[in-house]
Write a protein that holds these residues in place. Structure first.
Motif, PDB file in Angstrom:
ATOM      1  N   GLN A 192     -75.980 161.016  20.224  1.00 35.68           N
ATOM      2  CA  GLN A 192     -77.061 160.185  20.759  1.00 35.68           C
ATOM      3  C   GLN A 192     -77.154 160.338  22.285  1.00 35.68           C
ATOM      4  O   GLN A 192     -78.235 160.426  22.831  1.00 35.68           O
ATOM      5  N   ASP A 246     -76.659 162.431  10.163  1.00 41.63           N
ATOM      6  CA  ASP A 246     -77.448 162.174  11.375  1.00 41.63           C
ATOM      7  C   ASP A 246     -76.600 161.958  12.620  1.00 41.63           C
ATOM      8  O   ASP A 246     -76.614 160.869  13.204  1.00 41.63           O
ATOM      9  N   ASN A 248     -77.197 162.609  15.472  1.00 39.40           N
ATOM     10  CA  ASN A 248     -78.040 162.184  16.593  1.00 39.40           C
ATOM     11  C   ASN A 248     -78.162 160.673  16.701  1.00 39.40           C
ATOM     12  O   ASN A 248     -78.575 160.156  17.720  1.00 39.40           O
ATOM     13  N   SER A 249     -77.867 159.985  15.605  1.00 40.43           N
ATOM     14  CA  SER A 249     -78.142 158.548  15.615  1.00 40.43           C
ATOM     15  C   SER A 249     -76.948 157.729  16.072  1.00 40.43           C
ATOM     16  O   SER A 249     -77.051 156.524  16.214  1.00 40.43           O
ATOM     17  N   LYS A 393     -81.391 168.661  24.766  1.00 36.36           N
ATOM     18  CA  LYS A 393     -82.446 168.128  23.907  1.00 36.36           C
ATOM     19  C   LYS A 393     -82.710 169.100  22.770  1.00 36.36           C
ATOM     20  O   LYS A 393     -82.964 168.697  21.633  1.00 36.36           O
ATOM     21  N   GLN A 396     -80.246 168.641  20.030  1.00 38.48           N
ATOM     22  CA  GLN A 396     -80.593 167.487  19.186  1.00 38.48           C
ATOM     23  C   GLN A 396     -81.701 167.848  18.204  1.00 38.48           C
ATOM     24  O   GLN A 396     -81.641 167.515  17.027  1.00 38.48           O
ATOM     25  N   LEU A 397     -82.712 168.552  18.707  1.00 36.08           N
ATOM     26  CA  LEU A 397     -83.872 168.861  17.864  1.00 36.08           C
ATOM     27  C   LEU A 397     -83.540 169.927  16.825  1.00 36.08           C
ATOM     28  O   LEU A 397     -84.178 170.010  15.784  1.00 36.08           O
ATOM     29  N   ASP A 402     -86.472 169.871  13.917  1.00 38.89           N
ATOM     30  CA  ASP A 402     -87.771 170.011  14.566  1.00 38.89           C
ATOM     31  C   ASP A 402     -87.939 171.370  15.239  1.00 38.89           C
ATOM     32  O   ASP A 402     -89.060 171.817  15.468  1.00 38.89           O
TER      33      ASP A 402
ATOM     34  N   THR B 158     -79.121 156.667   6.230  1.00 36.02           N
ATOM     35  CA  THR B 158     -80.041 157.249   7.198  1.00 36.02           C
ATOM     36  C   THR B 158     -79.688 156.777   8.598  1.00 36.02           C
ATOM     37  O   THR B 158     -79.455 155.595   8.810  1.00 36.02           O
ATOM     38  N   GLY B 159     -79.682 157.698   9.546  1.00 39.95           N
ATOM     39  CA  GLY B 159     -79.513 157.298  10.944  1.00 39.95           C
ATOM     40  C   GLY B 159     -80.894 157.105  11.526  1.00 39.95           C
ATOM     41  O   GLY B 159     -81.528 158.043  11.963  1.00 39.95           O
ATOM     42  N   TRP B 160     -81.354 155.860  11.519  1.00 44.33           N
ATOM     43  CA  TRP B 160     -82.751 155.600  11.896  1.00 44.33           C
ATOM     44  C   TRP B 160     -83.049 156.023  13.323  1.00 44.33           C
ATOM     45  O   TRP B 160     -84.160 156.401  13.636  1.00 44.33           O
ATOM     46  N   LEU B 161     -82.048 155.943  14.177  1.00 46.28           N
ATOM     47  CA  LEU B 161     -82.294 156.277  15.575  1.00 46.28           C
ATOM     48  C   LEU B 161     -82.162 157.774  15.825  1.00 46.28           C
ATOM     49  O   LEU B 161     -82.459 158.264  16.902  1.00 46.28           O
ATOM     50  N   GLY B 162     -81.667 158.502  14.821  1.00 45.84           N
ATOM     51  CA  GLY B 162     -81.394 159.912  15.040  1.00 45.84           C
ATOM     52  C   GLY B 162     -82.472 160.818  14.493  1.00 45.84           C
ATOM     53  O   GLY B 162     -82.311 162.030  14.474  1.00 45.84           O
ATOM     54  N   ARG B 163     -83.576 160.248  14.022  1.00 41.66           N
ATOM     55  CA  ARG B 163     -84.646 161.078  13.466  1.00 41.66           C
ATOM     56  C   ARG B 163     -85.875 160.962  14.347  1.00 41.66           C
ATOM     57  O   ARG B 163     -86.265 159.857  14.741  1.00 41.66           O
ATOM     58  N   SER B 164     -86.486 162.084  14.590  1.00 38.21           N
ATOM     59  CA  SER B 164     -87.650 162.098  15.483  1.00 38.21           C
ATOM     60  C   SER B 164     -88.768 161.215  14.958  1.00 38.21           C
ATOM     61  O   SER B 164     -89.523 160.639  15.729  1.00 38.21           O
ATOM     62  N   THR B 247     -82.599 154.434  22.640  1.00 41.40           N
ATOM     63  CA  THR B 247     -82.587 155.852  22.225  1.00 41.40           C
ATOM     64  C   THR B 247     -82.498 156.830  23.387  1.00 41.40           C
ATOM     65  O   THR B 247     -82.340 158.015  23.172  1.00 41.40           O
ATOM     66  N   ARG B 248     -82.677 156.352  24.598  1.00 41.23           N
ATOM     67  CA  ARG B 248     -82.747 157.237  25.761  1.00 41.23           C
ATOM     68  C   ARG B 248     -83.844 158.280  25.598  1.00 41.23           C
ATOM     69  O   ARG B 248     -83.754 159.382  26.144  1.00 41.23           O
ATOM     70  N   PRO B 251     -84.118 161.492  19.634  1.00 42.23           N
ATOM     71  CA  PRO B 251     -83.602 162.857  19.817  1.00 42.23           C
ATOM     72  C   PRO B 251     -84.626 163.782  20.474  1.00 42.23           C
ATOM     73  O   PRO B 251     -85.818 163.634  20.212  1.00 42.23           O
ATOM     74  N   GLY B 252     -84.149 164.686  21.265  1.00 43.52           N
ATOM     75  CA  GLY B 252     -85.051 165.502  22.077  1.00 43.52           C
ATOM     76  C   GLY B 252     -85.834 164.568  22.973  1.00 43.52           C
ATOM     77  O   GLY B 252     -85.250 163.719  23.640  1.00 43.52           O
ATOM     78  N   ASN B 253     -87.151 164.697  22.965  1.00 44.02           N
ATOM     79  CA  ASN B 253     -87.989 163.766  23.717  1.00 44.02           C
ATOM     80  C   ASN B 253     -88.841 162.951  22.766  1.00 44.02           C
ATOM     81  O   ASN B 253     -89.841 162.378  23.153  1.00 44.02           O
TER      82      ASN B 253
END
Lengths: 422, 302
Positions: A192, A246, A248-249, A393, A396-397, A402, B158-164, B247-248, B251-253
């Motif tokens: 994250q 995940d 990223n989360s 970034k 992460q993507l 993505d 699910t990681g709700w904050l980790g999905r675009s 989320t900063r 993920p990504g932007n």
């Protein structure tokens, strides 16, 4: 007559006042000091060393500028270095962060001070000086050192008869075996916060890509077109199926907790985190360096991790006093105190010793750092922030699906163009 | 006394504001000038340059930053996120809050309204940073939300904050939970000011609840509606804390907003010129929105 006497008396009073003021100013030297630990455990450590210093040098007064944490520190030191209010002594990261501070021309080169005190400077571990050298001059004194390694659960490794992997293939085999034996997510990771991505990518890029190309690209003189970058990103993506859901989360501390709880078997962590793992883990653990990547052109014995250190302002009015303070801070005695109080590894030879460590594993950590053939800077310290951000970034993507590795590298190249314009 | 003063003033050739009045306003003018108007103007000038906070040298790029802004895909993402933020906030913090306020002020529910009012208002008193920490726990793969969803079968991780796709909506809904109590409170205060005779008269005339709400309450809280609308909409385009802590922008932007992106450019990537350009974009958007709303709602003049 009365008047003259009164005038004289008044004159004398004024005179005595000014002399006392100048006298006290001569007695006490004031040094401003800026660090970044308002919190436990480093805050109290800083206070303790400052107290000891003021006791040993009663003529020097250390004024601590209100410390702020990590990111705020980065911003504040940037602002301060551009202002007229630059602190006399301050903490800095090595690599590009330090380079930016040095570029302002307001950081004092310390080569003379080092040469004048060979006994003191000789005790600092050799590999740690380099990251603070800019244009052939030494601008920072390394203070704490670190390394990013895979921690592994030794109990599980022994149980399943696994060995520390040296190559990527061995690494993947280990992960597969773990997955087949009741660990569906053998690696825990939390991306994250972006830097966690860059710690993977920094080490992996160094392993895979030709070092000359990396040096050129990181200096913004290359073009980031080497196929090695794409391969690195794909190798990084390969790890996804062995990680927690995940990544990223969640943040890094979550990943660390999964490791401590025994749910994961591996976690990429800093050696400075030993103390935190130690407090929770009820199994044996050890660590290994990032394995070599297939087709890798970089030295697989390098260790990722850069020292933090102290710098002195070029505008400091009492550079000798400031140097005295730095030498006092980075000494065997106070380095040992640091390791004892905070778990950080001091750069001073002998400071991390059986008396100062909280666990013998810290001694292994120092051995690992000394054994490494060189230091790979943190990626976000080694390359311009815009390019580093594109990598992080992008990482992460890559995990969210993505972007593909090729698309991430396109973003990196776009970021390179922007970074060149700065 | 009063009479004397007026005559004295009228006696002069022209009715002049006494010079002391300027003296009283002066400190405020200086403060506003230095801290608000000067930075805005300087910001326009900064957009013409590329520079870093470290160095004092500026590189002139002319309209380069604006061109970059127009072609930057992240700006499009940020704008899209801000618009989502704005629309959903209008739904919850303006419309739903007004409805809620009306219900809580209904005589039928009066008995419980204090309890509900307090319940809705409590989140407002918690700092956004803490709220975000709380939601991080709730939304984490092993958090409360997933445990709840797992009740309906299957193991949800699910990681709700980790999905675009979901990160920005997590931030938006957190923000609704946090701020709705505040706007509801504002509407309650305004509804309480409506003379009870009006509502009673309507009731006697046979107006049902919905009619009373639409025909009496809504027109009479128009001023407050305007205020809440302006603060909600401009707040949605300036939102920073909520997203930054949760989320900063990642993920990504994917979950970034204009303010978060601006901060990122200025303080992480050290591209001050471009950050200034984003600030100008935000400034322009807010001015346009405020003017449009003023026009549309035609208030402020009574």
């Amino acid at each position: 007559m009365k008047r003259i006497i009164a005038l004289l008396l008044a004159f004398m009073m004024v005179l005595s006042l000014t002399t006392t003021i100048t006298a006290s100013a001569e007695e006490k030297i004031k040094l401003t000091f800026f660090h970044r630990w308002p919190n436990e455990p480093k805050g109290p450590y800083m206070d303790e060393v400052i107290r000891k210093f003021e006791e040993a040098y009663p003529n020097i007064d250390i004024v601590v500028i209100d410390p702020v944490l990590n990111d705020s520190y980065k911003e504040k030191i940037r602002v301060l270095i551009g202002s007229s209010d630059i602190p006399d002594v301050f903490m800095s990261w090595s690599g590009s962060f330090g380079a930016n501070l040095v570029k302002s021309g307001r950081v004092l080169p310390l080569d003379d001070m080092i040469a004048a005190n060979p006994e003191w400077s000789g005790k600092i571990i050799d590999s740690q000086w380099g990251p603070f050298q800019y244009d052939g001059k030494q601008y920072g004194i390394p203070w704490s050192m670190d390394g990013k390694v895979f921690y592994y659960n030794k109990t599980v490794f022994v149980e399943l008869g696994l060995q520390e992997p040296d190559t990527w293939d061995e690494f993947i085999t280990v992960l597969k075996t773990l997955q087949e034996n009741g660990y569906p997510h053998p690696i825990s990771a939390g991306f994250q916060a972006e830097w966690a991505v860059s710690h993977y990518l920094g080490a992996m890029v160094q392993r895979r890509v030709d070092p000359d190309v990396v040096t050129k690209d990181y200096a913004l003189e290359g073009d980031f077109t080497d196929q090695g970058y794409v391969d690195t990103l794909n190798s990084f993506l390969e790890l996804k199926e062995y990680m927690n859901e995940d990544p990223n989360s969640v943040d890094h501390s979550f990943a660390r907790n999964l490791f401590i709880d025994g749910e994961s078997v591996l976690c990429l962590m800093q050696l400075a985190e030993i103390k935190r793992v130690e407090d929770g883990a009820d199994f044996e653990y050890s660590f290994f360096d990032m394995p070599a990547l297939p087709g890798g052109l970089g030295d697989p014995d390098e260790l990722e991790g850069a020292p933090e250190g102290m710098m002195i302002s070029a505008e400091c009015e009492h550079p000798e006093a400031a140097a005295e303070f730095v030498r006092f801070f980075i000494s065997e005695e106070n380095g040992a105190l640091m390791t004892k109080m905070t778990g950080e590894l001091s750069c001073v030879e002998g400071a991390v010793n059986p008396d100062s460590v909280s666990t013998p594993i810290q001694l292994d950590a120092v051995e690992l750092i000394k054994k490494a053939s060189g230091t790979t800077l943190w990626q976000d310290n080694a390359v311009d922030a815009t390019v580093a951000s594109a990598f992080m970034k992008g990482g992460q993507l890559l995990y969210t699906g993505d972007k593909t590795a090729e698309q991430v590298m396109e973003d990196v190249r776009a970021a390179l163009e922007l970074a060149k314009q700065k | 006394m009063m009479m004397q003063r007026t005559t004295r003033l009228q006696g002069k050739k022209r009715q002049k504001t006494p010079w002391s009045a300027y003296l009283y306003v002066f400190p405020m003018v200086v403060l506003m000038g230095v801290f608000i108007y000067y930075p805005i103007f300087v910001n326009f000038y900064y957009t013409l340059y590329n520079f870093s906070a470290f160095s004092l040298s500026h590189t002139f790029v002319g309209l380069g930053n604006i061109r970059l802004l127009l072609s930057d895909p992240v700006i499009a993402t940020a704008l899209r996120n801000n618009i989502f933020y704005c629309l959903i906030s209008i739904g919850f913090q303006v419309l739903l809050a007004l409805g809620l306020a009306f219900i809580l002020e209904e005589p039928l529910y009066r008995r419980f309204s204090t309890v509900f009012r307090t319940t809705y208002f409590i989140p407002v008193l918690i700092s956004m940073t803490i709220v975000a920490m709380l939601f991080m726990q709730i939304l984490s793969p092993r958090g409360l939300l997933n445990s709840f969803l797992s009740l309906f079968g299957g193991k949800v991780r699910t990681g709700w904050l980790g999905r675009s796709s979901s990160a920005i909506f997590c931030a938006i809904f957190m923000s609704q939970w946090h701020s709705m109590g505040y706007t509801t409170m504002l509407f309650i205060v305004d509804i309480q000011k409506i003379p009870t005779e009006l509502l009673e008269a309507a009731e006697i005339d046979g107006a049902n609840r919905i009619q009373r709400f639409l025909k009496i309450v809504v027109p009479l809280v128009r001023e407050m509606f305007f205020v809440v609308m302006v603060t909600t909409v401009s707040g949605a385009f300036l939102v920073f804390n909520d997203v930054y802590v949760l989320t900063r922008g990642g993920p990504g932007n994917s979950s970034t907003t204009l303010a978060v992106y601006m901060y990122d450019m200025a303080f992480t990537q050290d591209r001050m010129g471009y950050a200034s350009t984003i600030a100008i974009l935000m400034f322009v958007i807010c001015v346009i929105l405020a003017l449009t709303q003023r026009r549309l709602l035609r208030t402020g003049k009574g």
